[in-house]
Design an enzyme around this catalytic site. Structure first.
Site, PDB file in Angstrom:
ATOM      1  CG  HIS A  32      -0.797  -0.247   2.480  1.00  0.00           C
ATOM      2  ND1 HIS A  32       0.210   0.374   3.137  1.00  0.00           N
ATOM      3  CD2 HIS A  32      -1.391  -1.043   3.392  1.00  0.00           C
ATOM      4  CE1 HIS A  32       0.228  -0.011   4.386  1.00  0.00           C
ATOM      5  NE2 HIS A  32      -0.718  -0.877   4.567  1.00  0.00           N
ATOM      6  CG  HIS A  48      -3.284  -5.568  12.953  1.00  0.00           C
ATOM      7  ND1 HIS A  48      -4.242  -4.588  12.881  1.00  0.00           N
ATOM      8  CD2 HIS A  48      -2.312  -5.198  12.061  1.00  0.00           C
ATOM      9  CE1 HIS A  48      -3.868  -3.683  11.988  1.00  0.00           C
ATOM     10  NE2 HIS A  48      -2.716  -4.030  11.473  1.00  0.00           N
ATOM     11  CD  GLU A  93      -3.149  -3.046   7.220  1.00  0.00           C
ATOM     12  OE1 GLU A  93      -2.417  -2.786   8.182  1.00  0.00           O
ATOM     13  OE2 GLU A  93      -3.086  -2.429   6.138  1.00  0.00           O
ATOM     14  CG  ASP A 130      -1.014  -7.196   6.646  1.00  0.00           C
ATOM     15  OD1 ASP A 130      -2.050  -6.722   7.128  1.00  0.00           O
ATOM     16  OD2 ASP A 130       0.114  -6.770   6.940  1.00  0.00           O
ATOM     17  CG  HIS A 178      -0.635  -0.208  11.307  1.00  0.00           C
ATOM     18  ND1 HIS A 178      -0.994  -0.941  10.220  1.00  0.00           N
ATOM     19  CD2 HIS A 178      -0.599   1.082  10.882  1.00  0.00           C
ATOM     20  CE1 HIS A 178      -1.179  -0.177   9.177  1.00  0.00           C
ATOM     21  NE2 HIS A 178      -0.938   1.040   9.528  1.00  0.00           N
ATOM     22  CG  ASP A 202       1.252  -4.362  11.625  1.00  0.00           C
ATOM     23  OD1 ASP A 202       1.550  -5.391  11.003  1.00  0.00           O
ATOM     24  OD2 ASP A 202       0.330  -3.603  11.280  1.00  0.00           O
ATOM     25  CE1 TYR A 257       6.092  -3.511   9.047  1.00  0.00           C
ATOM     26  CE2 TYR A 257       6.126  -2.375  11.152  1.00  0.00           C
ATOM     27  CZ  TYR A 257       5.521  -3.251  10.271  1.00  0.00           C
ATOM     28  OH  TYR A 257       4.346  -3.850  10.622  1.00  0.00           O
ATOM     29  CG  HIS A 284       4.875  -7.640   8.545  1.00  0.00           C
ATOM     30  ND1 HIS A 284       4.239  -8.221   7.470  1.00  0.00           N
ATOM     31  CD2 HIS A 284       3.978  -6.795   9.100  1.00  0.00           C
ATOM     32  CE1 HIS A 284       3.015  -7.735   7.368  1.00  0.00           C
ATOM     33  NE2 HIS A 284       2.822  -6.880   8.357  1.00  0.00           N
TER      34      HIS A 284
HETATM   35 FE1  FEO Z   1      -1.238  -3.299   9.902  1.00  0.00          FE
HETATM   36 FE2  FEO Z   1       0.818  -5.921   8.883  1.00  0.00          FE
HETATM   37  O1  FEO Z   1      -0.766  -4.886   9.048  1.00  0.00           O
END
Ligand code: FEO
Length: 394
Positions: free
Chosen positions: A24, A78, A80, A82, A145, A164, A191, A224
């Site tokens: 994104h 989370h 989101e 992903d 996040h 995150d 990041y 991640h």
């Molecule tokens: Fe806020 Fe890795 O997603």
């Protein structure tokens, strides 16, 4: 990626996304990973899932450890996608009546994403769930996040599953910080600058809270990139430093150019800044990705922005960059604007407006040159740069 035991009974069952190059709007030349963790105790828990298109890989990785149907519950740190994109399919496989532990906001947000009645169980900050021999503790971490974000702490093993937080967009066969070496800090800084910088005040409070709680952490497992096992304090200290937005004696000259006039100005300004003993980097927007520039913005003291005037406005790459930077809310910066123009010359004022809204300290009026800078103009740009260099040094 197959599952790997990272502590006794704790497995990374996540996946690599080797081919993603734009997350994104953030450039990811090294790809990324969507980490998910399986804890096998008297009960079996899955912490987070992965992007929807990787569901089969996740289920394959889990099945190398246990039959997915044996999972007792899922923790969603989370919403989101992903980390939640495969949730509905995973629950379908393991049993849709099984609990999905999440924050109160997570319950709302997951329901808005999946429009499906899964067994969401909202947990409070500090609430514990027993796995039998071991215990999970949930920690509310709003805006790290999203408003729904939380961390999960495996108490007896002193492992923090940080979603995150402390992540890096990096896909590699290295599993741990010590295997990746110093490059891990570069990935983590990029990041932070592009995902979390705007939440710096909240992060400082969170770090204080964790310090006050005396939480002992042997390993940080983000969603991640690599796991922090060698020195988890190193990344926590870096987050505290980045959140305070401390800067170095460093300036960036960020610009685009049409007929090289603004470029000539940029180079003269950078030379003037450098003459004051300040590290300076000209960053041409058609060479540097906005997310790489933001990584440099994080610890730069002066942000100098140059744009030619195009159709009474900013050059489009500058408008893009300023919008992106504004959203990430860098603080404690000196700002300056410059640019060439033909007849109307609005760009400098437009840049100054944006920098003022960011509360950057504009130490001198912007520098404008009509059409092509001559040697007198370039001397003036050099002097303009020296003033910026002095302000950075002062
Ligand atoms: Fe806020 Fe890795 O997603």
């Amino acid at each position: 990626m197959k599952s790997m035991e990272i502590a006794k009974g704790v497995y990374d069952v996540g996946v690599h996304d080797w081919n993603i190059s734009d997350f994104h709007g953030y450039s990811t030349p090294f790809g990324t990973s969507y980490n998910a963790y399986l804890i096998v105790d008297e009960k079996i828990a899955l912490i987070d899932t992965v992007k929807r298109s990787f569901t089969d890989e996740l289920l394959y990785n889990i099945s190398k450890v246990v039959d997915p149907k044996k999972i007792d519950f899922v923790v969603s740190n989370h919403t989101e996608m992903d980390h939640s994109g495969s949730l509905a399919r995973v629950m379908h496989r393991i049993g849709e009546d099984k609990p999905v532990y999440c924050s109160k906001m997570g319950k709302k947000n997951l329901a808005r994403h999946f429009r499906q009645n899964l067994n969401y169980q909202a947990v409070a900050n500090g609430q514990e769930v027993s796995l039998g021999q071991r215990t999970l503790v949930f920690m509310e971490t709003r805006m790290v996040h999203w408003p729904d974000s939380m961390f999960t702490y495996l108490k007896e093993d002193r492992i923090l599953f940080s979603s995150d937080g402390f992540g890096q967009h990096y896909a590699g066969h290295e599993k741990y910080d010590d295997q990746l070496g110093d490059a891990v800090m570069e990935h983590a800084q990029k990041y932070f600058a592009n995902i979390l910088m705007l939440y710096a005040p909240l992060l400082l409070k969170l770090i204080d809270k964790v310090t006050d709680m005396g939480l002992e952490i042997d390993m940080i497992c983000p969603d991640h990139g690599v796991i922090w096992r060698k020195d988890p304090a190193r990344i926590i200290e870096a987050y505290a430093r980045w959140s305070r937005q401390e800067s170095k004696k460093k300036a960036l000259v960020i610009y685009d150019t049409m007929w090289r006039s603004t470029e000539k100005m940029a180079n003269a300004i950078a030379a003037g800044i450098s003459a004051e003993g300040v590290e300076v980097r000209p960053m041409y927007l058609r060479k540097w990705h906005r997310s790489d520039i933001m990584t440099e913005v994080l610890d730069a003291k002066a942000i100098v922005i140059g744009s030619p005037t195009l159709n009474n406005g900013l050059f489009p790459t500058l408008a893009d960059f300023l919008t992106y930077m504004k959203g990430l809310k860098p603080k404690n910066k000196i700002g300056a604007a410059f640019g060439s123009y033909g007849w109307s010359g609005e760009s400098v004022k437009l840049i100054e407006k944006e920098l003022s809204e960011l509360k950057f300290d504009l130490i001198q009026p912007g520098m404008k040159v009509q059409y092509v800078p001559d040697s007198e103009n370039l001397d003036a740009c050099y002097a303009f740069g020296r003033e910026i260099g002095k302000a950075v040094s002062g």
